[in-house]
Scaffold this motif. Structure first.
Motif, PDB file in Angstrom:
ATOM      1  N   UNK A   1       0.813  -1.219   0.000  1.00  0.00           N
ATOM      2  CA  UNK A   1       0.000   0.000   0.000  1.00  0.00           C
ATOM      3  C   UNK A   1       0.849   1.273   0.000  1.00  0.00           C
ATOM      4  N   UNK A   2       2.100   1.149  -0.451  1.00  0.00           N
ATOM      5  CA  UNK A   2       2.966   2.331  -0.514  1.00  0.00           C
ATOM      6  C   UNK A   2       2.654   3.124  -1.774  1.00  0.00           C
ATOM      7  N   UNK A   3       2.471   4.405  -1.598  1.00  0.00           N
ATOM      8  CA  UNK A   3       2.218   5.323  -2.706  1.00  0.00           C
ATOM      9  C   UNK A   3       3.166   6.516  -2.578  1.00  0.00           C
ATOM     10  N   UNK A   4       3.375   7.279  -3.640  1.00  0.00           N
ATOM     11  CA  UNK A   4       4.255   8.452  -3.525  1.00  0.00           C
ATOM     12  C   UNK A   4       3.866   9.392  -2.388  1.00  0.00           C
ATOM     13  N   UNK A   5       2.559   9.513  -2.137  1.00  0.00           N
ATOM     14  CA  UNK A   5       2.098  10.444  -1.108  1.00  0.00           C
ATOM     15  C   UNK A   5       2.360   9.955   0.316  1.00  0.00           C
ATOM     16  N   UNK A   6       2.554   8.646   0.521  1.00  0.00           N
ATOM     17  CA  UNK A   6       2.820   8.160   1.878  1.00  0.00           C
ATOM     18  C   UNK A   6       4.187   7.494   2.014  1.00  0.00           C
TER      19      UNK A   6
ATOM     20  N   UNK B   1       7.726  13.462  -7.884  1.00  0.00           N
ATOM     21  CA  UNK B   1       6.531  13.557  -7.041  1.00  0.00           C
ATOM     22  C   UNK B   1       6.902  13.612  -5.568  1.00  0.00           C
ATOM     23  N   UNK B   2       7.916  12.874  -5.179  1.00  0.00           N
ATOM     24  CA  UNK B   2       8.370  12.881  -3.793  1.00  0.00           C
ATOM     25  C   UNK B   2       8.874  14.266  -3.400  1.00  0.00           C
ATOM     26  N   UNK B   3       9.636  14.895  -4.297  1.00  0.00           N
ATOM     27  CA  UNK B   3      10.163  16.227  -4.014  1.00  0.00           C
ATOM     28  C   UNK B   3       9.049  17.251  -3.802  1.00  0.00           C
ATOM     29  N   UNK B   4       7.928  17.036  -4.481  1.00  0.00           N
ATOM     30  CA  UNK B   4       6.807  17.984  -4.388  1.00  0.00           C
ATOM     31  C   UNK B   4       5.813  17.616  -3.286  1.00  0.00           C
ATOM     32  N   UNK B   5       5.988  16.462  -2.662  1.00  0.00           N
ATOM     33  CA  UNK B   5       5.027  16.001  -1.657  1.00  0.00           C
ATOM     34  C   UNK B   5       5.168  16.791  -0.360  1.00  0.00           C
ATOM     35  N   UNK B   6       4.071  16.827   0.407  1.00  0.00           N
ATOM     36  CA  UNK B   6       4.089  17.523   1.699  1.00  0.00           C
ATOM     37  C   UNK B   6       5.032  16.833   2.682  1.00  0.00           C
ATOM     38  N   UNK B   7       5.116  15.516   2.573  1.00  0.00           N
ATOM     39  CA  UNK B   7       5.952  14.782   3.513  1.00  0.00           C
ATOM     40  C   UNK B   7       7.435  15.048   3.369  1.00  0.00           C
ATOM     41  N   UNK B   8       7.871  15.507   2.191  1.00  0.00           N
ATOM     42  CA  UNK B   8       9.299  15.711   1.965  1.00  0.00           C
ATOM     43  C   UNK B   8       9.852  16.787   2.884  1.00  0.00           C
ATOM     44  N   UNK B   9       9.141  17.883   3.058  1.00  0.00           N
ATOM     45  CA  UNK B   9       9.617  18.981   3.894  1.00  0.00           C
ATOM     46  C   UNK B   9       9.598  18.645   5.373  1.00  0.00           C
ATOM     47  N   UNK B  10       8.852  17.616   5.742  1.00  0.00           N
ATOM     48  CA  UNK B  10       8.756  17.228   7.158  1.00  0.00           C
ATOM     49  C   UNK B  10       9.739  16.120   7.536  1.00  0.00           C
ATOM     50  N   UNK B  11      10.564  15.686   6.597  1.00  0.00           N
ATOM     51  CA  UNK B  11      11.482  14.582   6.862  1.00  0.00           C
ATOM     52  C   UNK B  11      12.540  14.974   7.890  1.00  0.00           C
ATOM     53  N   UNK B  12      12.894  13.986   8.711  1.00  0.00           N
ATOM     54  CA  UNK B  12      14.030  14.175   9.603  1.00  0.00           C
ATOM     55  C   UNK B  12      15.314  14.105   8.780  1.00  0.00           C
ATOM     56  N   UNK B  13      16.371  14.657   9.340  1.00  0.00           N
ATOM     57  CA  UNK B  13      17.630  14.729   8.600  1.00  0.00           C
ATOM     58  C   UNK B  13      18.126  13.353   8.170  1.00  0.00           C
ATOM     59  N   UNK B  14      18.058  12.351   9.063  1.00  0.00           N
ATOM     60  CA  UNK B  14      18.589  11.026   8.731  1.00  0.00           C
ATOM     61  C   UNK B  14      17.760  10.336   7.650  1.00  0.00           C
ATOM     62  N   UNK B  15      16.468  10.634   7.586  1.00  0.00           N
ATOM     63  CA  UNK B  15      15.617  10.036   6.550  1.00  0.00           C
ATOM     64  C   UNK B  15      15.907  10.686   5.202  1.00  0.00           C
ATOM     65  N   UNK B  16      16.037  12.004   5.207  1.00  0.00           N
ATOM     66  CA  UNK B  16      16.357  12.721   3.969  1.00  0.00           C
ATOM     67  C   UNK B  16      17.728  12.291   3.448  1.00  0.00           C
TER      68      UNK B  16
END
Length: 497
Positions: A137-142, A172-187
């Motif tokens: 159930x993984x999608x670009x938005x999640x 799409x990932x770069x434009x997603x809302x979740x990208x800006x909320x990523x922790x440093x180690x995840x990014x």
């Protein structure tokens, strides 16, 4: 009526022999559902005052080291009720039901929480079940959110599934809302991927935006030194040497991200100055996850061959996985255009003149053979047919790759543009050369050279060496004047995270 009264009523309503005809899982589920002979109660954070979950200490201890320590460890407390302050009743209920039955009904909105709880109570089989469900159930938005979960609990299957979606949908990932909320180690984990395939300039600006948001949260000024400090190891993964000079200037001009020496080294690298060393940023260009190298054999004509084969060499500059090989059009044919094989024939000798000779066989299928006397083989009459597609048995093929001792047998159904898929991707290691050989033959012939069945293939008369390249894979032919069966090679670039 309180919870203990309900338990007593469930026990009194049991029918004699209720266990008969049921397997272990069904009996355990019956114990749980009907609260039979329970000896512990759980209260979750969202339970009402009269709500409890009833269970059996021994069964829970048999399924979880955490429950074992809780009920029977050196510091176990003799208590009938346990308060679970960090768990919702729905999630805890799913956990216990799995412990009794080895089954669970997962939903998108409960799977992640249940995975975390299964990890907490050390039930690895349930962690795996949840991870497999979430992976579908993984999608670009999640994807960013799920990757955070996967890295937090070090779940390999989820990390790989997330990265596949993230890399294939980088923009799409770069434009997603979740990208800006990523922790440093995840990014950092995302940017390390060589297959996070997006324009490097676009990646730069999004990471720059991420860093300025962090500076705003910390109340720091948006200047070059602060941005580079807040990025830390992330800055190395901004692949400035993979940009053009124009893009480099556009991204870094008047921002003081680089020292003069670092800037000169990057420019030299972009301009292919020998012996240039860049330490500030990765020089590895990003590549798509799956890619195809088209093999160009130049000017080619079609020829016939009974058992065609071809050999090429594959040079790899970095680790890749082979997925499949594409073949050029391969057409079944007969060596003699007007020969039809049949089981019925008559031998006839004729001394008539040539005109009368052919007139006597008007409308019939014949074969002419040179001998001391004119000999004619008169075949049984057959309807008009497409000889290239008829009487063709299965074509067997064999693909072998040196250095890996790899062999793959396959069959062709005589259709054009065949793709040969490997059963599993085959890893080729960087800085190595692999020789690939492909051989084809009819199943009925087994290299009997007198057979009339042939395959029509492409053949290049050029002496020039075939040399096709698509980073990080290069292909060259082994022998001059050889025909080519291969049209393309499909491979997977590895992320190298």
């Amino acid at each position: 009526m309180d919870a203990s009264t309900n338990v007593n009523q469930s026990q009194h309503t049991l029918l004699p022999g209720w266990q008969l005809g049921k397997d272990l899982s069904c009996c355990m589920t019956e114990l749980y559902d009907k609260k039979l002979w329970t000896d512990v109660k759980f209260r979750c954070k969202d339970h009402d005052d009269d709500e409890r979950i009833h269970a059996h200490k021994t069964i829970l201890a048999a399924r979880s080291p955490v429950f074992q320590a809780m009920f029977f460890g050196a510091f176990a407390e003799c208590r009938e009720e346990v308060s679970i302050k960090d768990a919702k009743k729905e999630i805890f209920e799913l956990l216990l039901r799995y412990m009794y039955s080895d089954t669970v009904a997962l939903k998108k909105d409960t799977a992640s929480e249940l995975l975390q709880m299964a990890h907490l109570y050390q039930v690895p089989s349930l962690v795996e079940v949840c991870a497999n469900f979430i992976a579908t159930n993984i999608r670009p938005e999640n994807a960013c959110e799920i990757l955070t979960l996967a890295l937090s609990y070090d779940i390999t299957i989820l990390k790989e599934a997330c990265c596949t979606v993230i890399d294939k949908n980088a923009r799409l990932i770069l434009k997603s809302n979740g990208f800006m909320d990523l922790k440093e180690e995840i990014l950092l984990y995302i940017l390390k991927g060589d297959t996070f395939y997006a324009d490097e300039e676009e990646i730069f600006y999004k990471v720059e935006e991420w860093s300025t948001r962090k500076l705003t949260q910390l109340g720091l000024e948006h200047v070059g030194d602060n941005i580079r400090k807040i990025l830390g190891d992330l800055f190395y993964q901004l692949r400035l040497p993979a940009m053009s000079c124009k893009a480099l200037v556009k991204c870094t001009r008047k921002k003081a991200y680089l020292t003069a020496e670092e800037y000169i080294n990057i420019v030299d690298f972009i301009n292919d100055i020998p012996e240039t060393s860049v330490l500030s940023n990765s020089c590895v260009s990003r590549l798509p996850v799956n890619d195809t190298l088209i093999i160009d054999i130049g000017d080619a004509e079609k020829i016939q061959s009974h058992c065609p084969s071809t050999s090429i060499q594959i040079h790899v500059a970095k680790d890749v996985e082979l997925i499949s090989f594409g073949l050029f059009d391969i057409e079944p044919c007969y060596k003699y255009d007007h020969c039809v094989q049949t089981n019925s024939e008559d031998n006839v000798e004729s001394s008539a003149d040539i005109g009368s000779f052919f007139e006597s066989y008007r409308g019939k299928v014949i074969g002419l053979y040179k001998s001391l006397k004119r000999r004619v083989v008169h075949y049984k009459s057959v309807p008009e047919i497409d000889i290239s597609r008829s009487f063709c048995p299965v074509i067997h093929g064999r693909l072998s790759i040196s250095r890996r001792n790899f062999t793959h047998n396959f069959e062709l159904d005589t259709q054009t543009n065949e793709i040969i898929y490997l059963k599993q991707p085959l890893k080729l290691e960087k800085s190595n050369v692999y020789t690939v050989e492909i051989q084809l033959e009819y199943s009925c012939c087994k290299r009997y050279t007198g057979c009339n069945r042939h395959l029509q293939i492409r053949y290049s008369e050029s002496k020039n060496v075939i040399n096709c390249k698509k980073d990080p894979v290069k292909v060259s032919n082994v022998y001059a004047y050889r025909h080519s069966l291969l049209e393309s090679i499909q491979f997977r670039n590895l992320a190298n995270r």
